[in-house]
Design an enzyme around this catalytic site. Sequence first.
Site, mmCIF file in Angstrom:
data_model
loop_
_atom_site.group_PDB
_atom_site.id
_atom_site.type_symbol
_atom_site.label_atom_id
_atom_site.label_comp_id
_atom_site.label_asym_id
_atom_site.label_seq_id
_atom_site.Cartn_x
_atom_site.Cartn_y
_atom_site.Cartn_z
ATOM 1 N N TYR A 276 -1.688 -0.356 10.965
ATOM 2 C CA TYR A 276 -1.800 -1.073 9.761
ATOM 3 C C TYR A 276 -0.403 -0.749 8.787
ATOM 4 O O TYR A 276 0.096 -1.609 8.312
ATOM 5 C CB TYR A 276 -3.132 -0.776 8.895
ATOM 6 N N LYS B 2 2.296 -3.409 7.178
ATOM 7 C CA LYS B 2 2.419 -3.536 5.865
ATOM 8 C C LYS B 2 4.002 -3.209 5.421
ATOM 9 O O LYS B 2 4.786 -3.878 4.943
ATOM 10 C CB LYS B 2 1.413 -2.580 5.142
ATOM 11 N N THR C 102 0.745 -1.207 0.017
ATOM 12 C CA THR C 102 -0.059 0.061 -0.043
ATOM 13 C C THR C 102 0.673 1.477 -0.040
ATOM 14 O O THR C 102 1.971 1.366 0.523
ATOM 15 C CB THR C 102 -0.758 -0.063 1.133
ATOM 16 N N ASP C 103 0.442 2.365 -0.355
ATOM 17 C CA ASP C 103 0.902 3.785 -0.377
ATOM 18 C C ASP C 103 1.149 4.080 1.050
ATOM 19 O O ASP C 103 2.011 5.173 1.255
ATOM 20 C CB ASP C 103 0.349 4.616 -1.267
ATOM 21 N N GLU C 104 0.307 3.512 2.052
ATOM 22 C CA GLU C 104 0.213 3.874 3.325
ATOM 23 C C GLU C 104 1.582 4.062 3.871
ATOM 24 O O GLU C 104 1.872 4.486 5.121
ATOM 25 C CB GLU C 104 -1.046 3.426 4.099
#
Length: 350
Positions: free
Chosen positions: A158, A162, A133-135
């Site tokens: 989260y 990741k 993810t870009d997060e």
Amino acid sequence: MSEKSILITGGAGFIGSHVIKLFVEKYPNYKIYNLDALTYAGNLENLKSIEHKSNYHFIKGDINDESFIDSIFQKHKFDAVIHLAAESHVDRSITDPLAFVKTNVIGTMNLLNAFKTLWKDNFKDKLFYHISTDEVYGTLGKTGLFKEDTPYDPNSPYSASKASSDHFVRAYGETYGLPYIITNCSNNYGPNQFPEKLIPLFINNIIQNKALPVYGDGNYTRDWLYVIDHAIAIDLVFHEGLNHETYNIGGFNEWKNIELVELLCNLMDEKLNRTKGSSKRLITFVKDRPGHDLRYAIDASKIEKNLSWRPSVTFEEGLSSTIDWYLSNEEWLKNVTSGNYQNYYQKQYS
Ligand code: NAD
Ligand code: TYD
């Protein structure tokens, strides 16, 4: 296409089910194995259209179960893994961070170890494709874009889990020569998304005339991508991406939450034949999410230039088909929002 045995994890979830459908239909010579624990987010209804195809096989199981994971790798000799299984919702990671470490970090390690044990003597033509993810990049200010070399700076449990799994994948590449690709994608939307994420939650609430809980002042920005365009990108990267590379995938499509919600309300009023402005009246500003990232936006020029990928639908088209899907699949919505969903909703929004 040559024969291949591919393990896709998390294939009963939102993005995974679109990836499974694309691969099963497009590559009859591939044996596609869908490994999914069927958590609250996994739903075999998402795969009805392909479940009887001879190149599709479902395995119910947990990526946290090390010996089980080893046994299926030994049995099926997967040539490649496309790893999507994860705990995926930021709000849940705030209430139960350890569950995210277990699945997203330890689960990924179990897959990496099983893959390494199976192929370590000869990794030729093998691939571990990790979906991220870009997060992991943290938050942007008002300007700038996430690039592949933006330093990791995760803010939620989260995104920290990741980020950790991405680091392990890369480390296995450097240390053991394990062939891998990682893609970091922006926010997805589309059919079959569990109604805990912004867009399906608000569609469901509008249908039911329930309050639309906008966190903080609503001035948070996300870059939205239609899920089928993500699945197409995954297909392309899987076949044409380079070993040990990472690619950012985004929608070229930034929206402030409040502006997106207003657009959604207007479209829903039209589709439900409600008086213009009636859904907007459901907007309620609520307590902000802790550690809320201000803005995500992807620079997707690498995948655009190297693999000729671009989103195929505009946001208005994608959002309109998404709403149509939810309106014609009320039974699906009803099934996934019964039982435990009510407890979750109560705890999160009361
Ligand atoms: P999702 O929550 O809809 O689906 C996750 C799936 O994984 C479910 O089918 C669930 O049953 C399965 N699963 C969960 N824990 C498992 C376990 N321990 N063992 C086996 N299966 C398990 O998630 P999603 O939105 O489809 O996201 C898929 C992947 O894409 C995730 O890795 C996520 O981090 C990443 N991603 C998501 C988005 C997004 O906007 N949704 C954006 C970028 C990246
Ligand atoms: P979400 O769909 O949870 O995705 P992510 O947190 O991974 O970006 O949330 C998208 C944006 O919408 C995010 O800024 C948080 C906000 N949001 C709300 O304002 N209200 C809600 O009820 C939810 C679920 C999200």
